[in-house]
Design an enzyme around this catalytic site. Sequence first.
Site, PDB file in Angstrom:
ATOM      1  N   GLU A  34       0.835  -1.209   0.000  1.00  0.00           N
ATOM      2  CA  GLU A  34       0.000   0.000   0.000  1.00  0.00           C
ATOM      3  C   GLU A  34       0.865   1.252   0.000  1.00  0.00           C
ATOM      4  O   GLU A  34       1.829   1.351   0.775  1.00  0.00           O
ATOM      5  CB  GLU A  34      -0.901  -0.043   1.239  1.00  0.00           C
ATOM      6  CG  GLU A  34      -2.316   0.356   0.979  1.00  0.00           C
ATOM      7  CD  GLU A  34      -3.035  -0.581  -0.004  1.00  0.00           C
ATOM      8  OE1 GLU A  34      -3.081  -0.236  -1.203  1.00  0.00           O
ATOM      9  OE2 GLU A  34      -3.549  -1.612   0.428  1.00  0.00           O
ATOM     10  N   HIS A  35       0.499   2.179  -0.889  1.00  0.00           N
ATOM     11  CA  HIS A  35       1.209   3.444  -1.079  1.00  0.00           C
ATOM     12  C   HIS A  35       2.612   3.239  -1.643  1.00  0.00           C
ATOM     13  O   HIS A  35       3.429   4.152  -1.649  1.00  0.00           O
ATOM     14  CB  HIS A  35       1.249   4.271   0.216  1.00  0.00           C
ATOM     15  CG  HIS A  35      -0.127   4.749   0.616  1.00  0.00           C
ATOM     16  ND1 HIS A  35      -0.674   5.919   0.153  1.00  0.00           N
ATOM     17  CD2 HIS A  35      -1.072   4.167   1.400  1.00  0.00           C
ATOM     18  CE1 HIS A  35      -1.899   6.052   0.652  1.00  0.00           C
ATOM     19  NE2 HIS A  35      -2.169   4.999   1.405  1.00  0.00           N
ATOM     20  N   THR A  36       2.893   2.047  -2.104  1.00  0.00           N
ATOM     21  CA  THR A  36       4.196   1.768  -2.720  1.00  0.00           C
ATOM     22  C   THR A  36       4.184   2.093  -4.207  1.00  0.00           C
ATOM     23  O   THR A  36       5.246   2.281  -4.798  1.00  0.00           O
ATOM     24  CB  THR A  36       4.558   0.278  -2.537  1.00  0.00           C
ATOM     25  OG1 THR A  36       3.382  -0.501  -2.807  1.00  0.00           O
ATOM     26  CG2 THR A  36       5.026   0.003  -1.122  1.00  0.00           C
ATOM     27  N   ASP A  37       2.989   2.176  -4.835  1.00  0.00           N
ATOM     28  CA  ASP A  37       2.982   2.332  -6.310  1.00  0.00           C
ATOM     29  C   ASP A  37       3.614   3.650  -6.747  1.00  0.00           C
ATOM     30  O   ASP A  37       4.412   3.686  -7.684  1.00  0.00           O
ATOM     31  CB  ASP A  37       1.587   2.097  -6.934  1.00  0.00           C
ATOM     32  CG  ASP A  37       0.498   3.066  -6.525  1.00  0.00           C
ATOM     33  OD1 ASP A  37       0.718   3.859  -5.578  1.00  0.00           O
ATOM     34  OD2 ASP A  37      -0.582   3.037  -7.151  1.00  0.00           O
ATOM     35  N   GLY A 123     -13.348   2.713  -1.772  1.00  0.00           N
ATOM     36  CA  GLY A 123     -11.939   2.341  -1.887  1.00  0.00           C
ATOM     37  C   GLY A 123     -11.729   1.039  -2.634  1.00  0.00           C
ATOM     38  O   GLY A 123     -10.688   0.398  -2.486  1.00  0.00           O
ATOM     39  N   LEU A 124     -12.702   0.628  -3.460  1.00  0.00           N
ATOM     40  CA  LEU A 124     -12.539  -0.599  -4.255  1.00  0.00           C
ATOM     41  C   LEU A 124     -12.312  -0.263  -5.733  1.00  0.00           C
ATOM     42  O   LEU A 124     -12.468  -1.106  -6.608  1.00  0.00           O
ATOM     43  CB  LEU A 124     -13.759  -1.515  -4.084  1.00  0.00           C
ATOM     44  CG  LEU A 124     -13.996  -2.016  -2.652  1.00  0.00           C
ATOM     45  CD1 LEU A 124     -15.284  -2.821  -2.569  1.00  0.00           C
ATOM     46  CD2 LEU A 124     -12.814  -2.858  -2.156  1.00  0.00           C
ATOM     47  N   SER A 126     -13.858   1.917  -7.926  1.00  0.00           N
ATOM     48  CA  SER A 126     -14.944   2.067  -8.898  1.00  0.00           C
ATOM     49  C   SER A 126     -14.537   3.071  -9.982  1.00  0.00           C
ATOM     50  O   SER A 126     -14.979   2.945 -11.131  1.00  0.00           O
ATOM     51  CB  SER A 126     -16.237   2.508  -8.207  1.00  0.00           C
ATOM     52  OG  SER A 126     -16.034   3.737  -7.553  1.00  0.00           O
ATOM     53  N   ASP A 171      -4.431   0.903  -9.467  1.00  0.00           N
ATOM     54  CA  ASP A 171      -5.852   0.591  -9.656  1.00  0.00           C
ATOM     55  C   ASP A 171      -6.179   0.384 -11.137  1.00  0.00           C
ATOM     56  O   ASP A 171      -6.891  -0.547 -11.508  1.00  0.00           O
ATOM     57  CB  ASP A 171      -6.720   1.719  -9.088  1.00  0.00           C
ATOM     58  CG  ASP A 171      -6.407   1.987  -7.628  1.00  0.00           C
ATOM     59  OD1 ASP A 171      -5.771   1.140  -6.978  1.00  0.00           O
ATOM     60  OD2 ASP A 171      -6.805   3.060  -7.129  1.00  0.00           O
TER      61      ASP A 171
HETATM   62  C1  GLA Z   1      -5.272   4.548  -4.105  1.00  0.00           C
HETATM   63  C2  GLA Z   1      -4.515   4.983  -5.357  1.00  0.00           C
HETATM   64  C3  GLA Z   1      -3.448   3.940  -5.737  1.00  0.00           C
HETATM   65  C4  GLA Z   1      -2.556   3.600  -4.544  1.00  0.00           C
HETATM   66  C5  GLA Z   1      -3.402   3.284  -3.308  1.00  0.00           C
HETATM   67  C6  GLA Z   1      -2.576   3.094  -2.065  1.00  0.00           C
HETATM   68  O1  GLA Z   1      -6.017   3.398  -4.370  1.00  0.00           O
HETATM   69  O2  GLA Z   1      -5.401   5.138  -6.437  1.00  0.00           O
HETATM   70  O3  GLA Z   1      -2.679   4.415  -6.817  1.00  0.00           O
HETATM   71  O4  GLA Z   1      -1.637   4.610  -4.283  1.00  0.00           O
HETATM   72  O5  GLA Z   1      -4.360   4.302  -3.049  1.00  0.00           O
HETATM   73  O6  GLA Z   1      -1.818   1.941  -2.160  1.00  0.00           O
END
Ligand code: GLA
Length: 387
Positions: A34-37, A123-124, A126, A171
Amino acid sequence: MKVQEQVSQAFRARYGEPPRWWVAAPGRVNLIGEHTDYNDGFVLPMAIDRAVWIALRPRADRLVHLHSLDFDQSKAFSLDDFRNEGHSWAEYVKGVAWALGEAGLTLGGWDGVVAGDVPVGSGLSSSAAIELAAARAFATVSNLFWDPVRMARLCQKAENRWVGVNCGIMDQLISAAGEAGHALLIDCRSLATTAVPVPAGVRFLVLDSAAPRSLAASAYNQRRAECEAAVHKLQAAYPDITALRDVSPAMLEAAADRLAPNELQRARHIVSENERVLASTEALRSGDMARLGSYMVASHASLRDDYQVSSRELDTLVDLALATPGVLGGRLTGAGFGGCAIALVLPAAAEGAAETIIARYRAATGLPGSAFVTSASQGARQVAGPA
Ligand code: GLA
């Protein structure tokens, strides 16, 4: 009624004939990473069995006519002249048209009916689902080659520059490239993807906190800025690094005194999370679900304590999940600040665990909360008509 049938029926009622094509693009859960992208790191998401669907037919002109069943609203725009009109579901479709056009692709017009069963604002992803469904619709009508990575990047550009949300690539890429029965290890620097089978002996629960994600956008941008500041300061010690992806735990420790306390915390999360993603991929491959569960729990703790993007509701959901028989791990999924958590659970316990966790969550918080069992699904696709 299934979403595909809903859009088909509505299309017939509106246009007096069946649609020519159906396209669909899924939402996602992130198993870990998470938050690594946006730090050039690793993520391990899977596409879920909930999607945005569009039933459509081509038009001879360059107009796009859309009707949303979820918003009970029709919108139309010309591919030759369209503007951003602020906050509406249709802006995702226009944004994609804009990004594809900017990339030099020639688009045709279409009539479409849109609906989905990815919960909106939970947070899925959409948003990514409607973007990729729109991209797939344009690709189908305009005879474009479907390159999932390219399409994901263009949809991310639409989200960043047209919708105005500064997200990473995760995403859009999982919605574009997901594979049934598999999670996808994504290297967010090279955008190389590796499909990793999800063993038959586990299920994933989606646990929706039903708590608003009000501060999400500003806190998200703030975290990004903190990571960039940390990289900048670490470059004084390590001139070759360009992102936190390039920093090992030992390097971080050796240069810790160069960072402000909040920057050190953020960097510690990213650096340790990248290691957990790679270790989790191995655990998934070897079917060691207890190990995967323990990495998920460690990820949640790091997001809560170091990255500070959890919430009371998400912590409650994860604690309740971990106290439920058959649950092997749990963590918040997506950006945090509200939205959903996921739990890794043994198949026989899945339905019962979902009910128990949500009943206890409602009692503890007074919020509605909800849960469903999900499975890894295929990414954006064109589909045959309903049976
Ligand atoms: C949201 C962002 C993604 C990613 C996540 C955290 O979903 O759209 O790019 O940064 O938060 O992992």
